[in-house]
Design a protein around this motif. Structure first.
Motif, PDB file in Angstrom:
ATOM      1  N   ASP A 122       0.823  -1.211   0.000  1.00  0.00           N
ATOM      2  CA  ASP A 122       0.000   0.000   0.000  1.00  0.00           C
ATOM      3  C   ASP A 122       0.854   1.258   0.000  1.00  0.00           C
ATOM      4  OD1 ASP A 122      -2.265  -1.546  -0.015  1.00  0.00           O
ATOM      5  OD2 ASP A 122      -2.721  -1.247   2.112  1.00  0.00           O
ATOM      6  N   SER A 123       1.872   1.296   0.850  1.00  0.00           N
ATOM      7  CA  SER A 123       2.699   2.502   0.938  1.00  0.00           C
ATOM      8  C   SER A 123       3.549   2.686  -0.319  1.00  0.00           C
ATOM      9  CB  SER A 123       3.581   2.465   2.184  1.00  0.00           C
ATOM     10  OG  SER A 123       4.507   1.405   2.117  1.00  0.00           O
ATOM     11  N   LYS A 124       4.126   1.594  -0.822  1.00  0.00           N
ATOM     12  CA  LYS A 124       4.952   1.693  -2.036  1.00  0.00           C
ATOM     13  C   LYS A 124       4.114   2.087  -3.251  1.00  0.00           C
ATOM     14  CE  LYS A 124       9.025   0.404  -0.543  1.00  0.00           C
ATOM     15  NZ  LYS A 124      10.216   1.220  -0.668  1.00  0.00           N
ATOM     16  N   SER A 141       1.297   8.259  -7.147  1.00  0.00           N
ATOM     17  CA  SER A 141       0.914   9.590  -6.658  1.00  0.00           C
ATOM     18  C   SER A 141       0.636  10.593  -7.774  1.00  0.00           C
ATOM     19  CB  SER A 141       1.986  10.139  -5.715  1.00  0.00           C
ATOM     20  OG  SER A 141       3.200  10.329  -6.409  1.00  0.00           O
ATOM     21  N   LYS A 142       1.278  10.436  -8.920  1.00  0.00           N
ATOM     22  CA  LYS A 142       1.077  11.391 -10.017  1.00  0.00           C
ATOM     23  C   LYS A 142       0.312  10.786 -11.190  1.00  0.00           C
ATOM     24  CE  LYS A 142       5.161  14.103  -8.949  1.00  0.00           C
ATOM     25  NZ  LYS A 142       6.454  14.603  -9.434  1.00  0.00           N
ATOM     26  N   ALA A 143      -0.263   9.606 -10.995  1.00  0.00           N
ATOM     27  CA  ALA A 143      -0.962   8.926 -12.091  1.00  0.00           C
ATOM     28  C   ALA A 143      -2.269   9.629 -12.424  1.00  0.00           C
ATOM     29  CB  ALA A 143      -1.244   7.475 -11.710  1.00  0.00           C
ATOM     30  N   GLY A 144      -2.607   9.659 -13.700  1.00  0.00           N
ATOM     31  CA  GLY A 144      -3.867  10.251 -14.133  1.00  0.00           C
ATOM     32  C   GLY A 144      -5.064   9.412 -13.712  1.00  0.00           C
ATOM     33  N   MET A 145      -4.915   8.098 -13.761  1.00  0.00           N
ATOM     34  CA  MET A 145      -5.969   7.173 -13.343  1.00  0.00           C
ATOM     35  C   MET A 145      -5.487   6.461 -12.089  1.00  0.00           C
ATOM     36  SD  MET A 145      -7.179   5.514 -16.871  1.00  0.00           S
ATOM     37  CE  MET A 145      -7.978   6.459 -18.136  1.00  0.00           C
ATOM     38  N   GLN A 146      -5.616   7.151 -10.962  1.00  0.00           N
ATOM     39  CA  GLN A 146      -5.023   6.681  -9.716  1.00  0.00           C
ATOM     40  C   GLN A 146      -5.585   5.343  -9.240  1.00  0.00           C
ATOM     41  OE1 GLN A 146      -4.316   9.823  -7.053  1.00  0.00           O
ATOM     42  NE2 GLN A 146      -2.528   8.726  -6.390  1.00  0.00           N
ATOM     43  N   GLU A 147      -6.898   5.142  -9.314  1.00  0.00           N
ATOM     44  CA  GLU A 147      -7.488   3.881  -8.845  1.00  0.00           C
ATOM     45  C   GLU A 147      -6.956   2.701  -9.650  1.00  0.00           C
ATOM     46  OE1 GLU A 147     -11.712   3.648  -8.233  1.00  0.00           O
ATOM     47  OE2 GLU A 147     -11.781   5.735  -7.595  1.00  0.00           O
ATOM     48  N   ARG A 148      -6.869   2.862 -10.949  1.00  0.00           N
ATOM     49  CA  ARG A 148      -6.364   1.791 -11.816  1.00  0.00           C
ATOM     50  C   ARG A 148      -4.894   1.516 -11.508  1.00  0.00           C
ATOM     51  NH1 ARG A 148      -6.398   2.608 -18.184  1.00  0.00           N
ATOM     52  NH2 ARG A 148      -7.890   0.954 -18.511  1.00  0.00           N
ATOM     53  N   CYS A 149      -4.116   2.566 -11.349  1.00  0.00           N
ATOM     54  CA  CYS A 149      -2.699   2.426 -11.033  1.00  0.00           C
ATOM     55  C   CYS A 149      -2.521   1.675  -9.720  1.00  0.00           C
ATOM     56  CB  CYS A 149      -2.040   3.802 -10.958  1.00  0.00           C
ATOM     57  SG  CYS A 149      -0.260   3.758 -10.629  1.00  0.00           S
ATOM     58  N   LEU A 150      -3.264   2.066  -8.689  1.00  0.00           N
ATOM     59  CA  LEU A 150      -3.152   1.411  -7.387  1.00  0.00           C
ATOM     60  C   LEU A 150      -3.556  -0.058  -7.468  1.00  0.00           C
ATOM     61  CD1 LEU A 150      -4.541   4.244  -5.099  1.00  0.00           C
ATOM     62  CD2 LEU A 150      -2.190   3.393  -5.156  1.00  0.00           C
ATOM     63  N   TYR A 181      -3.416  -2.200 -10.129  1.00  0.00           N
ATOM     64  CA  TYR A 181      -2.423  -3.022 -10.809  1.00  0.00           C
ATOM     65  C   TYR A 181      -1.080  -3.024 -10.097  1.00  0.00           C
ATOM     66  CZ  TYR A 181      -5.770  -3.907 -14.411  1.00  0.00           C
ATOM     67  OH  TYR A 181      -6.890  -4.329 -15.068  1.00  0.00           O
ATOM     68  N   CYS A 182      -0.721  -1.924  -9.498  1.00  0.00           N
ATOM     69  CA  CYS A 182       0.502  -1.886  -8.704  1.00  0.00           C
ATOM     70  C   CYS A 182       0.386  -2.862  -7.531  1.00  0.00           C
ATOM     71  CB  CYS A 182       0.770  -0.470  -8.203  1.00  0.00           C
ATOM     72  SG  CYS A 182       2.281  -0.333  -7.220  1.00  0.00           S
ATOM     73  N   GLY A 183      -0.776  -2.887  -6.880  1.00  0.00           N
ATOM     74  CA  GLY A 183      -0.993  -3.801  -5.760  1.00  0.00           C
ATOM     75  C   GLY A 183      -0.903  -5.258  -6.183  1.00  0.00           C
ATOM     76  N   ILE A 184      -1.486  -5.589  -7.336  1.00  0.00           N
ATOM     77  CA  ILE A 184      -1.407  -6.960  -7.857  1.00  0.00           C
ATOM     78  C   ILE A 184       0.055  -7.338  -8.108  1.00  0.00           C
ATOM     79  CG2 ILE A 184      -1.914  -8.402  -9.868  1.00  0.00           C
ATOM     80  CD1 ILE A 184      -4.606  -6.842 -10.084  1.00  0.00           C
ATOM     81  N   CYS A 185       0.785  -6.441  -8.752  1.00  0.00           N
ATOM     82  CA  CYS A 185       2.182  -6.705  -9.079  1.00  0.00           C
ATOM     83  C   CYS A 185       3.040  -6.793  -7.819  1.00  0.00           C
ATOM     84  CB  CYS A 185       2.718  -5.625 -10.008  1.00  0.00           C
ATOM     85  SG  CYS A 185       1.888  -5.606 -11.621  1.00  0.00           S
ATOM     86  N   THR A 211       7.914   7.637  -9.462  1.00  0.00           N
ATOM     87  CA  THR A 211       6.548   7.584  -9.969  1.00  0.00           C
ATOM     88  C   THR A 211       6.478   7.007 -11.379  1.00  0.00           C
ATOM     89  OG1 THR A 211       6.752   9.853 -10.771  1.00  0.00           O
ATOM     90  CG2 THR A 211       5.795   9.546  -8.588  1.00  0.00           C
ATOM     91  N   TYR A 212       7.623   6.851 -12.034  1.00  0.00           N
ATOM     92  CA  TYR A 212       7.642   6.310 -13.398  1.00  0.00           C
ATOM     93  C   TYR A 212       9.029   5.750 -13.678  1.00  0.00           C
ATOM     94  CZ  TYR A 212       7.001   5.953 -18.430  1.00  0.00           C
ATOM     95  OH  TYR A 212       6.900   5.467 -19.708  1.00  0.00           O
TER      96      TYR A 212
END
Length: 88
Positions: free
Chosen positions: A31-33, A39-48, A50-54, A65-66
């Motif tokens: 969650d923290s990572k 933090s700067k993603a345009g589609m924050q929910e989607r980013c969080l 897929y990032c969480g899955i990965c 951030t990139y």
């Protein structure tokens, strides 16, 4: 026989609670990572999502951030069904 059942139940309860704590600790790590990564993603929910899955699968998230995916080869190499990178 009743004492054996009670002892077995207590052992399972202790093991279950320690497993739950370690699972929750991993989740707060991701969650923290991922919050920092997205933090700067345009589609924050989607980013969080897929990032969480990965992160759950690889147990690492690249810094920043990139980019910087060379820091975490597992994260870098996960692909979606279309062969494109899965992780933000």
């Amino acid at each position: 026989m009743k004492k054996f059942g009670a002892v077995l139940f207590l052992c399972l309860l202790v093991l279950g609670s320690s497993f739950l704590q370690s699972a929750m600790a991993g989740s707060s790590f991701c969650d923290s990572k991922c919050s920092a990564r997205c933090s700067k993603a345009g589609m924050q929910e989607r980013c969080l999502k897929y990032c969480g899955i990965c992160c759950d699968k690889c147990q690492c998230v690249p810094s920043g951030t990139y980019g910087n995916k060379h820091e975490c080869p597992c994260y870098r190499d996960l692909k979606n069904s279309k062969g494109k990178p899965k992780c933000p």
